[in-house]
Design a protein around this motif. Structure first.
Motif, PDB file in Angstrom:
ATOM      1  N   UNK A  88     -65.868   9.163  -0.103  1.00  0.00           N
ATOM      2  CA  UNK A  88     -65.230  10.141   1.014  1.00  0.00           C
ATOM      3  C   UNK A  88     -64.147   9.214   1.710  1.00  0.00           C
ATOM      4  N   UNK A  89     -63.028   9.753   2.239  1.00  0.00           N
ATOM      5  CA  UNK A  89     -61.793   9.181   2.748  1.00  0.00           C
ATOM      6  C   UNK A  89     -62.375   9.355   4.361  1.00  0.00           C
ATOM      7  N   UNK A  90     -62.594   8.371   4.785  1.00  0.00           N
ATOM      8  CA  UNK A  90     -62.716   8.192   6.284  1.00  0.00           C
ATOM      9  C   UNK A  90     -61.839   8.164   7.120  1.00  0.00           C
ATOM     10  N   UNK A  91     -61.620   9.066   8.061  1.00  0.00           N
ATOM     11  CA  UNK A  91     -60.377   9.129   8.999  1.00  0.00           C
ATOM     12  C   UNK A  91     -60.612   7.974  10.073  1.00  0.00           C
ATOM     13  N   UNK A  92     -61.684   7.896  10.628  1.00  0.00           N
ATOM     14  CA  UNK A  92     -62.124   6.917  11.548  1.00  0.00           C
ATOM     15  C   UNK A  92     -63.496   6.394  11.410  1.00  0.00           C
ATOM     16  N   UNK A  93     -63.565   5.285  12.105  1.00  0.00           N
ATOM     17  CA  UNK A  93     -64.990   4.506  12.371  1.00  0.00           C
ATOM     18  C   UNK A  93     -65.119   4.134  13.685  1.00  0.00           C
ATOM     19  N   UNK A  94     -66.500   4.585  14.128  1.00  0.00           N
ATOM     20  CA  UNK A  94     -66.772   4.103  15.460  1.00  0.00           C
ATOM     21  C   UNK A  94     -68.221   3.145  15.363  1.00  0.00           C
ATOM     22  N   UNK A  95     -68.073   1.937  16.027  1.00  0.00           N
ATOM     23  CA  UNK A  95     -69.230   1.160  15.762  1.00  0.00           C
ATOM     24  C   UNK A  95     -69.941   1.209  16.915  1.00  0.00           C
ATOM     25  N   UNK A  96     -71.275   2.081  16.841  1.00  0.00           N
ATOM     26  CA  UNK A  96     -72.080   2.096  18.134  1.00  0.00           C
ATOM     27  C   UNK A  96     -72.876   1.044  18.392  1.00  0.00           C
ATOM     28  N   UNK A  97     -73.666   0.601  17.471  1.00  0.00           N
ATOM     29  CA  UNK A  97     -74.555  -0.760  17.448  1.00  0.00           C
ATOM     30  C   UNK A  97     -74.515  -1.486  16.381  1.00  0.00           C
ATOM     31  N   UNK A  98     -75.287  -2.692  16.128  1.00  0.00           N
ATOM     32  CA  UNK A  98     -75.216  -3.608  15.011  1.00  0.00           C
ATOM     33  C   UNK A  98     -75.817  -2.750  13.874  1.00  0.00           C
ATOM     34  N   UNK A  99     -76.723  -1.600  14.197  1.00  0.00           N
ATOM     35  CA  UNK A  99     -77.568  -0.611  13.226  1.00  0.00           C
ATOM     36  C   UNK A  99     -76.675   0.634  13.014  1.00  0.00           C
ATOM     37  N   UNK A 100     -75.918   1.102  14.022  1.00  0.00           N
ATOM     38  CA  UNK A 100     -75.347   2.503  13.741  1.00  0.00           C
ATOM     39  C   UNK A 100     -73.638   2.397  13.920  1.00  0.00           C
ATOM     40  N   UNK A 101     -73.299   3.159  13.023  1.00  0.00           N
ATOM     41  CA  UNK A 101     -71.816   3.518  13.227  1.00  0.00           C
ATOM     42  C   UNK A 101     -71.576   5.013  12.785  1.00  0.00           C
ATOM     43  N   UNK A 102     -70.514   5.486  13.292  1.00  0.00           N
ATOM     44  CA  UNK A 102     -70.194   7.060  13.037  1.00  0.00           C
ATOM     45  C   UNK A 102     -68.868   6.777  12.527  1.00  0.00           C
ATOM     46  N   UNK A 103     -68.857   7.768  11.349  1.00  0.00           N
ATOM     47  CA  UNK A 103     -67.505   7.864  10.382  1.00  0.00           C
ATOM     48  C   UNK A 103     -67.006   9.269  10.686  1.00  0.00           C
ATOM     49  N   UNK A 104     -65.780   9.481  10.716  1.00  0.00           N
ATOM     50  CA  UNK A 104     -65.084  10.716  11.061  1.00  0.00           C
ATOM     51  C   UNK A 104     -64.402  11.101  10.027  1.00  0.00           C
TER      52      UNK A 104
END
Length: 172
Positions: free
Chosen positions: A41-57
């Motif tokens: 997938x082509x990720x538009x943005x990434x946000x790191x929430x914690x060491x174990x959690x990220x959010x891809x957009x």
């Protein structure tokens, strides 16, 4: 953009509404217990929430493969792969855990043998020098239907891909 909801005494309270048109996917990685990842997938943005959690957009119309795997002390408990198309604002969608708001479901299979078969199909597509993000949506539906029925799926060839690109160019 704001929304209105009721407060504790029934008074209107203004809240921020979902302001982005992107689809967000929450990825969790707890080694050997709970693993969520994006296969393609082509990720538009990434946000790191914690060491174990990220959010891809993902931008609208982006196609991506989302894998969820869970295990306990005795082995794999659950494995699932979903191939989705990120929706445009106002489009109908299917809800999928950890995907906000949801997406157009092109393929959804559970059980490690079926997940492995889809991963092998993705590997074959990449070996044919085609980006899985660009594959015809009908192919993912075909793979879903064939594997659900216990049958092998047709391979996605460069010729099929060229036919898809020509059909897509004719769309308004």
């Amino acid at each position: 953009m704001t929304g209105v909801r009721s407060g504790p005494r029934g008074e209107p309270v203004r809240t921020a509404a979902f302001s982005t048109a992107n689809t967000e996917v929450e990825l969790i990685w707890i080694e050997k217990r709970l693993e969520h990842w994006i296969r393609f997938g082509r990720v538009a943005a990434e946000r790191i929430v914690s060491r174990k959690t990220r959010v891809f957009s993902f931008r609208p119309d982006a196609v991506f493969a989302y894998i969820r795997w869970t295990a306990n002390d005795y082995g794999t408990v659950h494995s699932r792969i979903d191939i989705l198309r990120a929706i445009r604002p106002g489009e109908a969608y299917t809800t999928v855990p950890f995907v906000r708001p949801g997406g157009e479901l092109l393929l959804s299979l559970s059980g490690w043998p079926k997940v492995r078969a889809v991963l092998n199909a993705i590997d074959a597509i990449e070996a044919a020098s085609v980006d899985p993000c660009d594959v015809a949506p009908e192919h993912w539906r075909h793979v879903h239907n064939r594997l659900s029925a216990g049958e092998p799926a047709r391979s996605y060839t460069p010729e099929r891909h060229q036919a898809w690109l020509k059909r897509k160019a004719l769309e308004p």
